[in-house]
Motif scaffolding. Sequence first.
Motif, PDB file in Angstrom:
ATOM      1  N   SER A   1       0.716  -1.367  -0.005  1.00  0.00           N
ATOM      2  CA  SER A   1      -0.164  -0.112  -0.172  1.00  0.00           C
ATOM      3  C   SER A   1       0.838   1.422   0.152  1.00  0.00           C
ATOM      4  N   ILE A   2       0.469   2.182  -0.862  1.00  0.00           N
ATOM      5  CA  ILE A   2       0.908   3.593  -0.765  1.00  0.00           C
ATOM      6  C   ILE A   2       0.063   4.379   0.104  1.00  0.00           C
ATOM      7  N   LYS A   3       0.326   5.648   0.763  1.00  0.00           N
ATOM      8  CA  LYS A   3      -0.449   6.316   1.498  1.00  0.00           C
ATOM      9  C   LYS A   3      -0.320   7.778   0.741  1.00  0.00           C
ATOM     10  N   CYS A   4      -1.442   8.647   0.860  1.00  0.00           N
ATOM     11  CA  CYS A   4      -1.312   9.999   0.524  1.00  0.00           C
ATOM     12  C   CYS A   4      -2.231  10.811   1.354  1.00  0.00           C
ATOM     13  N   GLU A   5      -1.587  11.944   1.722  1.00  0.00           N
ATOM     14  CA  GLU A   5      -2.419  12.879   2.499  1.00  0.00           C
ATOM     15  C   GLU A   5      -2.444  14.243   2.217  1.00  0.00           C
ATOM     16  N   GLN A   6      -3.286  14.995   2.153  1.00  0.00           N
ATOM     17  CA  GLN A   6      -3.165  16.292   1.770  1.00  0.00           C
ATOM     18  C   GLN A   6      -3.609  17.341   2.780  1.00  0.00           C
ATOM     19  N   ASN A   7      -3.024  18.538   3.113  1.00  0.00           N
ATOM     20  CA  ASN A   7      -3.581  19.286   4.084  1.00  0.00           C
ATOM     21  C   ASN A   7      -3.912  20.818   3.563  1.00  0.00           C
ATOM     22  N   LEU A   8      -4.317  20.870   2.120  1.00  0.00           N
ATOM     23  CA  LEU A   8      -4.817  21.870   1.490  1.00  0.00           C
ATOM     24  C   LEU A   8      -6.482  22.123   1.519  1.00  0.00           C
ATOM     25  N   GLY A   9      -7.018  21.260   2.307  1.00  0.00           N
ATOM     26  CA  GLY A   9      -8.580  21.190   2.050  1.00  0.00           C
ATOM     27  C   GLY A   9      -9.243  21.021   1.016  1.00  0.00           C
ATOM     28  N   HIS A  10      -8.463  20.408   0.064  1.00  0.00           N
ATOM     29  CA  HIS A  10      -9.136  19.883  -1.444  1.00  0.00           C
ATOM     30  C   HIS A  10      -9.969  18.935  -1.100  1.00  0.00           C
ATOM     31  N   ASP A  11     -10.915  18.959  -2.093  1.00  0.00           N
ATOM     32  CA  ASP A  11     -11.991  17.649  -1.999  1.00  0.00           C
ATOM     33  C   ASP A  11     -11.581  16.855  -3.303  1.00  0.00           C
ATOM     34  N   THR A  12     -10.739  16.914  -3.917  1.00  0.00           N
ATOM     35  CA  THR A  12     -10.430  16.053  -5.098  1.00  0.00           C
ATOM     36  C   THR A  12      -9.141  15.622  -4.923  1.00  0.00           C
ATOM     37  N   MET A  13      -9.067  14.118  -5.032  1.00  0.00           N
ATOM     38  CA  MET A  13      -7.466  13.575  -5.288  1.00  0.00           C
ATOM     39  C   MET A  13      -7.311  12.701  -6.292  1.00  0.00           C
ATOM     40  N   TYR A  14      -6.047  12.207  -6.498  1.00  0.00           N
ATOM     41  CA  TYR A  14      -5.733  11.491  -7.695  1.00  0.00           C
ATOM     42  C   TYR A  14      -4.540  10.658  -7.416  1.00  0.00           C
ATOM     43  N   TRP A  15      -4.409   9.817  -8.386  1.00  0.00           N
ATOM     44  CA  TRP A  15      -3.469   8.763  -8.487  1.00  0.00           C
ATOM     45  C   TRP A  15      -2.656   8.876  -9.797  1.00  0.00           C
ATOM     46  N   TYR A  16      -1.615   9.143  -9.976  1.00  0.00           N
ATOM     47  CA  TYR A  16      -0.903   8.870 -11.254  1.00  0.00           C
ATOM     48  C   TYR A  16       0.259   7.961 -11.222  1.00  0.00           C
ATOM     49  N   LYS A  17       0.710   7.345 -12.486  1.00  0.00           N
ATOM     50  CA  LYS A  17       1.704   6.721 -12.712  1.00  0.00           C
ATOM     51  C   LYS A  17       2.721   7.244 -13.675  1.00  0.00           C
ATOM     52  N   GLN A  18       3.900   7.403 -13.141  1.00  0.00           N
ATOM     53  CA  GLN A  18       4.956   7.880 -14.069  1.00  0.00           C
ATOM     54  C   GLN A  18       6.224   6.762 -14.449  1.00  0.00           C
ATOM     55  N   ASP A  19       6.082   6.292 -15.740  1.00  0.00           N
ATOM     56  CA  ASP A  19       6.830   5.182 -16.153  1.00  0.00           C
ATOM     57  C   ASP A  19       8.380   5.725 -16.310  1.00  0.00           C
TER      58      ASP A  19
ATOM     59  N   LYS B   1      10.066   6.330 -18.941  1.00  0.00           N
ATOM     60  CA  LYS B   1      10.119   7.381 -20.056  1.00  0.00           C
ATOM     61  C   LYS B   1       9.760   8.563 -19.530  1.00  0.00           C
ATOM     62  N   LYS B   2       9.226   8.657 -18.354  1.00  0.00           N
ATOM     63  CA  LYS B   2       8.727  10.028 -17.681  1.00  0.00           C
ATOM     64  C   LYS B   2       7.452  10.332 -18.073  1.00  0.00           C
ATOM     65  N   PHE B   3       6.485   9.404 -18.769  1.00  0.00           N
ATOM     66  CA  PHE B   3       5.469   9.405 -19.207  1.00  0.00           C
ATOM     67  C   PHE B   3       4.371   9.291 -17.969  1.00  0.00           C
ATOM     68  N   LEU B   4       3.700  10.605 -17.859  1.00  0.00           N
ATOM     69  CA  LEU B   4       2.808  10.601 -16.796  1.00  0.00           C
ATOM     70  C   LEU B   4       1.429  10.300 -16.887  1.00  0.00           C
ATOM     71  N   LYS B   5       0.557   9.285 -16.374  1.00  0.00           N
ATOM     72  CA  LYS B   5      -0.746   9.084 -16.705  1.00  0.00           C
ATOM     73  C   LYS B   5      -1.874   8.753 -15.594  1.00  0.00           C
ATOM     74  N   ILE B   6      -3.030   9.426 -15.596  1.00  0.00           N
ATOM     75  CA  ILE B   6      -3.681   9.303 -14.608  1.00  0.00           C
ATOM     76  C   ILE B   6      -4.172   7.828 -14.513  1.00  0.00           C
ATOM     77  N   MET B   7      -4.328   7.431 -13.046  1.00  0.00           N
ATOM     78  CA  MET B   7      -5.017   5.974 -12.659  1.00  0.00           C
ATOM     79  C   MET B   7      -6.339   6.379 -12.200  1.00  0.00           C
ATOM     80  N   PHE B   8      -6.451   7.120 -11.118  1.00  0.00           N
ATOM     81  CA  PHE B   8      -7.906   7.359 -10.441  1.00  0.00           C
ATOM     82  C   PHE B   8      -7.948   8.757 -10.054  1.00  0.00           C
ATOM     83  N   SER B   9      -9.181   9.254  -9.930  1.00  0.00           N
ATOM     84  CA  SER B   9      -9.647  10.371  -9.185  1.00  0.00           C
ATOM     85  C   SER B   9     -10.692  10.294  -8.249  1.00  0.00           C
TER      86      SER B   9
END
Lengths: 112, 112
Positions: B20-38, B40-48
């Motif tokens: 498992s990988i954990k993520c926390e934000q203290n910005l008060g935002h209501d939307t969070m995302y996971w991205y994968k970067q391979d 070759k530095k290609f960045l792709k969204i996985m989930f929001s």
Amino acid sequence: GENVGLHLPTLSVQEGDNSIINCAYSNSASDYFIWYKQESGKGPQFIIDIRSNMDKRQGQRVTVLLNKTVKHLSLQIAATQPGDSAVYFCAESGGATNKLIFGTGTLLAVQP
Amino acid sequence: DTAVSQTPKYLVTQMGNDKSIKCEQNLGHDTMYWYKQDSKKFLKIMFSYNNKELIINETVPNRFSPKSPDKAHLNLHINSLELGDSAVYFCASSQGLGGTQYFGPGTRLLVL
């Protein structure tokens, strides 16, 4: 660092020169565009954004230009500094989920 | 005062393990995302997730399961790890689906 051996498009500039990084985006329905800077070993950092109802936006030392006719975005960095060395990504979004689609990235190498 | 934080920063594990990988934000935002970067530095969204509700699921294998216990946290559990899962995983957050996304420092996953 992490960028050694990568075959990204590379822009090499002298310190103090202006840099222009270009990006072609794919979806003519995209209405929001962002430039991110990613330094070695770090996450992408927001630089500047622009909405499709504008064609130019300026920040501190940076300017983004949007040409919707040819689906082209550029980032201009004035008086480039060694600290500007990084991989720069353009990203586009639009639609109901505003999914961000990233470009392939350009490595900016600033020579002192 | 880290805005978006991820743990662990590095993760080295054997094929077939669950992690498992954990993520926390203290910005008060209501939307969070996971991205994968391979590699070759290609960045792709996985989930929001928006307000703990899954919004984007980008044809990611079922072995990946995001969980959002509250708006400030989005964790990623990966079952039966494969060699191809080796990448850098970035968490990001924004205010609303169209807001500027702010990225965490990344988790470097290496599957042996």
